[in-house]
Design a protein around this motif. Sequence first.
Motif, short mmCIF file in Angstrom:
data_model
loop_
_atom_site.label_atom_id
_atom_site.label_comp_id
_atom_site.label_asym_id
_atom_site.label_seq_id
_atom_site.Cartn_x
_atom_site.Cartn_y
_atom_site.Cartn_z
N ARG A 191 0.81 -1.21 0.19
CA ARG A 191 0.00 0.00 -0.50
C ARG A 191 0.65 1.26 0.10
N THR A 192 1.91 1.55 -1.17
CA THR A 192 3.23 2.56 -0.97
C THR A 192 2.70 2.90 -2.63
N SER A 193 1.91 4.55 -2.73
CA SER A 193 2.48 5.30 -3.87
C SER A 193 3.87 6.01 -3.38
N LEU A 194 4.06 6.07 -4.77
CA LEU A 194 5.43 7.68 -4.96
C LEU A 194 5.40 7.74 -5.98
N LYS A 195 6.02 8.87 -6.55
CA LYS A 195 6.57 9.07 -8.24
C LYS A 195 7.98 8.98 -8.33
N ALA A 196 8.36 9.10 -9.10
CA ALA A 196 10.03 8.84 -9.58
C ALA A 196 10.25 9.47 -10.56
N THR A 197 10.28 10.79 -10.09
CA THR A 197 10.44 11.76 -10.61
C THR A 197 12.00 11.69 -11.59
N SER A 198 12.67 10.97 -11.06
CA SER A 198 14.20 11.09 -11.48
C SER A 198 14.56 9.36 -11.08
N ALA A 199 16.19 9.45 -11.90
CA ALA A 199 16.63 8.39 -10.93
C ALA A 199 17.71 9.15 -9.67
N ASP A 200 17.09 10.01 -9.19
CA ASP A 200 18.01 11.07 -7.77
C ASP A 200 16.70 11.42 -7.09
N GLN A 201 15.90 11.21 -7.64
CA GLN A 201 15.18 11.74 -6.69
C GLN A 201 13.22 11.20 -6.88
N VAL A 202 12.83 10.81 -5.75
CA VAL A 202 11.24 10.47 -5.91
C VAL A 202 10.52 11.30 -4.50
N ALA A 203 9.20 11.26 -5.33
CA ALA A 203 8.26 11.95 -3.78
C ALA A 203 7.53 10.64 -3.69
N LEU A 204 7.59 10.69 -2.43
CA LEU A 204 6.46 9.30 -1.55
C LEU A 204 5.15 10.91 -1.16
N GLN A 205 3.94 9.41 -1.54
CA GLN A 205 3.31 10.28 -1.29
C GLN A 205 1.85 9.31 -0.22
N SER A 206 2.22 7.89 -0.66
CA SER A 206 1.49 7.26 0.44
C SER A 206 2.15 6.50 0.93
N GLY A 207 2.39 5.59 1.91
CA GLY A 207 2.74 4.54 2.93
C GLY A 207 4.47 4.30 3.04
N ARG A 208 5.14 3.50 2.99
CA ARG A 208 6.37 2.99 2.84
C ARG A 208 7.81 2.46 2.16
N VAL A 209 8.41 3.77 2.04
CA VAL A 209 9.60 2.78 1.31
C VAL A 209 10.80 2.70 1.82
N ARG A 210 11.79 1.89 1.66
CA ARG A 210 12.68 1.85 1.92
C ARG A 210 13.77 1.74 0.70
N ILE A 211 15.47 2.87 1.46
CA ILE A 211 16.04 3.60 0.08
C ILE A 211 17.28 3.10 0.14
N GLN A 212 18.35 2.22 -0.33
CA GLN A 212 19.67 1.93 0.16
C GLN A 212 20.27 2.41 -1.35
N LEU A 213 21.47 3.05 -0.81
CA LEU A 213 22.10 4.23 -1.93
C LEU A 213 23.86 3.41 -1.52
N LYS A 214 24.46 3.22 -2.31
CA LYS A 214 25.94 3.70 -2.57
C LYS A 214 26.55 4.67 -2.14
N VAL A 215 27.33 4.41 -1.08
CA VAL A 215 28.13 5.74 -0.43
C VAL A 215 28.84 6.71 -1.64
N GLY A 216 28.44 7.92 -1.63
CA GLY A 216 28.53 8.51 -2.38
C GLY A 216 28.04 9.00 -3.66
N GLU A 217 26.54 8.50 -3.70
CA GLU A 217 25.40 8.07 -4.53
C GLU A 217 25.04 9.44 -4.13
N PRO A 218 24.19 10.74 -3.69
CA PRO A 218 23.39 11.67 -3.88
C PRO A 218 21.73 11.12 -4.29
N PHE A 219 20.31 11.30 -3.14
CA PHE A 219 19.47 10.94 -3.42
C PHE A 219 18.66 11.67 -2.77
N THR A 220 16.93 11.57 -2.79
CA THR A 220 16.66 12.89 -1.72
C THR A 220 15.11 12.16 -3.07
#
Length: 292
Positions: free
Chosen positions: A162-191
Amino acid sequence: MRHVRGTIDAVATGKVLTGDEDARLREHLRSCEDCRSHYDITVGVLRLARGGPQAWAPGEAQRMTARAVALTGKPPDRPFPWWRLVWGGVAVAAAASILVLAWPRAPIGTVLIAGAGFTVDGKPAVKDQVVLEGAVLATADRDAAVLLEGPRGRRALLLRPRTSLKATSADQVALQSGRVRIQLKVGEPFTVGTPEGAEVSASGGVFIAERRDQGTLVAVHEGKVDVRSGLQAVTVREGQETVVDVSGQLAPARTASANALVEDRGDGSVWDAILRFLRSVVDAIGRALSGE
């Protein structure tokens, strides 16, 4: 004389002309200055959208420059045709509208795991499906995972039920509802943007963002994140959490609660079977980030 602006706009949006249609179009353009001007402006806008003048075919830049001088230069024996600037602006606006409606979106990732009910832009999604910029990702009663890839690195997203989000780009998403877990490599920025207007930024590590009744929870499993809402800013470190309330106010960072990072740590309870499954998903995400 019958003009061919409709044909020009159709070509700009992807129509393929037959040999006879193309011959008639080129013959008309040779004799009609108005349609030739419309063609130049439309093609110029579309080519610039592809990367600027360097994207033009050899010789086309010179032709476009010559046409621009001819259209805006003041003839010696008659007043400057100001109406051309007005209609030129209208043509540019029309071409820009065509561009917004018809230009293809760039691919920014792929689906790693597609649980039952997972959709991309409202349509059922499957494993290895391409995700385009601006896509809305939504889960039903099962988890799903997506790998976003761009010039700045790979980012893995685990969408809980029950999660919804918009993937604006490879660097940014907008959470609309629910829960998301984000895993990144060191030095790779994300918003991650939250429904309250806050931004959660990280350059490596693992964190979650969850929309709740009282606001959005942000918790960090590895590394640290910076949460900014208006003039407020909070740094949340490993093992901590914060909440952005519905008014956009930030709570101070504090020790993460027992269920804030349920995907990343077991508690010896009835959650263990679920956690084992989640860990297998997390392992798959880790392998994808490593390029395996």
